[in-house]
Enzyme design. Structure first.
Site, PDB file in Angstrom:
ATOM      1  N   LYS A 180      -7.004  -5.105   2.945  1.00 26.14           N
ATOM      2  CA  LYS A 180      -7.589  -3.799   2.750  1.00 26.14           C
ATOM      3  C   LYS A 180      -8.158  -3.938   1.477  1.00 26.14           C
ATOM      4  O   LYS A 180      -7.987  -4.448   0.426  1.00 26.14           O
ATOM      5  CB  LYS A 180      -6.580  -2.679   2.687  1.00 26.14           C
ATOM      6  CG  LYS A 180      -6.705  -1.415   2.237  1.00 26.14           C
ATOM      7  CD  LYS A 180      -5.437   0.028   1.929  1.00 26.14           C
ATOM      8  CE  LYS A 180      -6.622   0.634   1.408  1.00 26.14           C
ATOM      9  NZ  LYS A 180      -5.158   2.132   0.889  1.00 26.14           N
ATOM     10  N   HIS A 202     -11.250  -1.506   0.881  1.00 27.35           N
ATOM     11  CA  HIS A 202     -11.738  -0.519  -0.085  1.00 27.35           C
ATOM     12  C   HIS A 202     -12.129  -0.258  -1.051  1.00 27.35           C
ATOM     13  O   HIS A 202     -12.037   0.512  -2.347  1.00 27.35           O
ATOM     14  CB  HIS A 202      -9.875   0.535   0.210  1.00 27.35           C
ATOM     15  CG  HIS A 202      -9.734   2.412  -0.290  1.00 27.35           C
ATOM     16  ND1 HIS A 202      -8.342   2.734   0.019  1.00 27.35           N
ATOM     17  CD2 HIS A 202     -10.909   2.996   0.171  1.00 27.35           C
ATOM     18  CE1 HIS A 202      -8.929   4.106  -0.275  1.00 27.35           C
ATOM     19  NE2 HIS A 202     -10.110   4.689  -0.117  1.00 27.35           N
ATOM     20  N   LYS A 235       2.699   9.253  -5.621  1.00 25.68           N
ATOM     21  CA  LYS A 235       0.782   8.852  -5.501  1.00 25.68           C
ATOM     22  C   LYS A 235       0.176  10.317  -6.059  1.00 25.68           C
ATOM     23  O   LYS A 235       0.666  11.385  -5.297  1.00 25.68           O
ATOM     24  CB  LYS A 235       0.722   8.351  -4.006  1.00 25.68           C
ATOM     25  CG  LYS A 235      -0.098   8.303  -3.856  1.00 25.68           C
ATOM     26  CD  LYS A 235      -0.683   8.090  -1.990  1.00 25.68           C
ATOM     27  CE  LYS A 235      -2.629   7.785  -1.839  1.00 25.68           C
ATOM     28  NZ  LYS A 235      -2.071   7.827  -0.524  1.00 25.68           N
ATOM     29  N   ASP A 288       0.987  -1.018   0.195  1.00 27.74           N
ATOM     30  CA  ASP A 288       0.077   0.208  -0.210  1.00 27.74           C
ATOM     31  C   ASP A 288       0.992   1.518  -0.154  1.00 27.74           C
ATOM     32  O   ASP A 288       1.802   1.731   1.069  1.00 27.74           O
ATOM     33  CB  ASP A 288      -0.972  -0.091   0.891  1.00 27.74           C
ATOM     34  CG  ASP A 288      -2.420   1.164   1.216  1.00 27.74           C
ATOM     35  OD1 ASP A 288      -2.167   1.897  -0.275  1.00 27.74           O
ATOM     36  OD2 ASP A 288      -3.006   0.711   1.347  1.00 27.74           O
ATOM     37  N   ASP A 289       0.857   2.090  -1.081  1.00 23.20           N
ATOM     38  CA  ASP A 289       1.792   3.357  -0.785  1.00 23.20           C
ATOM     39  C   ASP A 289       2.832   2.901  -1.264  1.00 23.20           C
ATOM     40  O   ASP A 289       3.738   4.015  -0.537  1.00 23.20           O
ATOM     41  CB  ASP A 289       1.291   3.531  -0.600  1.00 23.20           C
ATOM     42  CG  ASP A 289      -0.205   4.839  -0.380  1.00 23.20           C
ATOM     43  OD1 ASP A 289      -0.806   4.691  -1.311  1.00 23.20           O
ATOM     44  OD2 ASP A 289       0.040   5.660   0.496  1.00 23.20           O
ATOM     45  N   CYS A 306      -5.785   4.453  -3.763  1.00 25.33           N
ATOM     46  CA  CYS A 306      -5.672   3.500  -3.398  1.00 25.33           C
ATOM     47  C   CYS A 306      -7.034   2.339  -4.319  1.00 25.33           C
ATOM     48  O   CYS A 306      -6.796   1.478  -4.703  1.00 25.33           O
ATOM     49  CB  CYS A 306      -5.761   3.319  -2.657  1.00 25.33           C
ATOM     50  SG  CYS A 306      -4.897   4.209  -1.655  1.00 25.33           S
TER      51      CYS A 306
END
Length: 467
Positions: free
Chosen positions: A157, A159, A329, A63-64, A103
């Site tokens: 996650k 999302h 990002k 994530d990121d 995301c």
């Protein structure tokens, strides 16, 4: 002014460039990625060694995580031995991209195999409330594989929407354990608005240990089961997404929880915390955690017949290392969408390879559906191209356009060329094989090519939902 490199980093770049040149790697791969292993060679499909059944699929998302945050992708200070080993045993992709720059749109593109702009929920960049999500009626990677005989699970996650209307178990996953929102505090599991956000299925699950530990345990248990059919596991870590809290940082955790409970909606953003060293600690913990899951997979006896894929959901954030890419990002510059991507399938694909094939998230969806022997839903055509024939038989991948759209930015890649319009509103053209940093704008010298790529972007955009 150029950024100074440490002696270690400079040595890695020089050694990697020399190794890539010796192997005849393309300019893109040689210029952008220092190889950590001189044995790495350009991708070639393996000769069939034996009959193999449909693969289990372990699809892991960081994530990121930035494009160069792994040591195998050139990080001068972060050590990731488990992911580096995964690359040595499989294929490392140098020109792989996420489906979007944040995301939830990327997750929409992975789960549906389509541009985020095909669905209302995909227009949120990212989803920040309960008003939209992935509609349960839309076919997904999980629902298509489940209908073809796979067991399916999502750990981590999600999302892509919130209860009561949206959930992995409503969209094709047999099992779900994880969080619904975009971020949570790693110990308390509190989200941006102070809501508790750890669930098993659709019910709250109480566990106040460090989140990455919990997800690792759950994933190791899943892959270690005695499965009676092939399986798909989407393992979506929140690491190294903010807040910048590593395992053991209870004091920092308690302070953020205090602020959340006091009504501070910005507490999880952790703008007043974090550091390069803390980020390094989190990424190396992610690497160790993935290593634990891979060990459990090996112990289970399923390693040979399991396709493992690792990537990030978008480019890196504040403390990430993206060199030589520009942007991060949220941007459609290379640093916002080019991501580390590794594929391993011992039964069918040789290790120690590198590929500079341009590929993005919807391609992986199409590929996995193909390799699993499933079929896309005819009413929901995929926007990705299956790489199955290329990976298994060496078939050429037809030239196609990779498309991105976010509010205020547009981008399209065709071969070596990238068309980009940022928030300045100015059309730009870059030849990525020579200029991965996107600094030499070729638009004034290539007006015909610029017009062609702009028209191609606009044709795709015309078929998408409006913001």
């Amino acid at each position: 002014m150029s950024t100074p490199l440490s002696r270690r980093a400079l040595g890695g770049v020089a050694a990697g460039a020399a190794a890539a040149a010796a192997l005849g790697a393309t300019a893109s791969a040689a210029q952008a990625v220092p190889s950590s292993d001189p044995r790495e060679r350009p991708f070639r499909a393996a000769r069939p060694r034996r009959h193999s059944r449909r693969p289990n699929i372990l699809f892991v998302l960081g994530d990121d995580l930035g494009w160069a945050d792994l040591s195998s992708y050139g990080s001068p200070h972060i050590r990731t031995p488990h992911l580096d080993r995964l690359a040595r045993e499989g294929v490392r992709f140098t020109d792989a991209y996420s489906g979007s720059a944040t995301c939830s749109p990327t997750r929409f593109s992975l789960y549906t195999g389509r541009y985020p702009g095909r669905t209302k929920g995909g227009l949120a960049e990212p989803i920040a409330d309960k008003s939209v999500g992935l509609e349960p009626t839309h076919p997904t990677l999980a629902s298509l594989l489940r209908d073809s005989g796979y067991a399916t699970a999502l750990i981590g996650k999600w999302h892509c929407g919130h209860l009561p209307d949206h959930s992995p178990t409503r969209s094709g996953w047999d099992e779900f354990f994880g969080n619904f929102g975009g971020a949570l505090e790693y110990y308390s599991k509190l989200g941006l608005a102070g809501e508790y956000d750890l669930y098993e299925g659709d019910a709250e699950y109480k566990d106040l240990r460090y989140y990455t530990r919990i997800l690792t345990e759950r994933a190791a248990e899943y892959v270690g089961r005695d499965h009676d059919r092939p399986w798909l596991l989407n393992l979506n870590f929140t690491t190294p997404h903010w807040p910048w809290i590593a395992d053991g940082d209870k004091e920092a955790s308690d302070e953020i929880v205090r602020r959340i409970k006091a009504g501070d909606r910005s507490a999880l953003w952790h703008q007043d915390g974090g550091s390069v060293e803390k980020y390094k600690e989190m990424v190396e913990d992610l690497d160790r955690s993935i290593g634990e899951v891979l060990k459990a997979l090996k112990r289970s006896g399923q390693e040979q017949d399991t396709l493992v894929f690792f990537a990030s959901d978008n480019g890196g954030e504040r403390f990430s290392y993206n060199w030589p890419l520009a942007g991060n990002k949220g941007s459609l510059q290379e640093g916002g969408i080019r991501v580390p991507s590794i594929l391993r399938w011992p039964a069918r694909i040789d290790g120690g390879q590198v590929s500079d094939l341009p590929v993005f998230t919807p391609d992986w969806t199409a590929t996995l559906i193909d390799l699993a022997g499933a079929r896309p839903h005819p009413a929901y055509p995929l926007d990705g191209t299956s790489l199955g024939g290329h990976l298994l038989r060496g078939a050429d991948v037809p030239e196609r356009d990779l498309f991105w759209r976010v509010r205020g930015e547009r981008a399209l890649r065709r071969g070596d060329w990238k068309y980009y319009r940022g928030k300045s509103g100015r059309d730009q053209l870059f030849r990525l094989s020579e200029d991965s940093r996107e600094q030499a704008d070729r638009a004034p010298f290539e007006p015909t090519r610029l017009a062609e790529l702009r028209a191609a972007w606009e044709r795709i955009d015309a078929g998408l939902l409006r913001y």
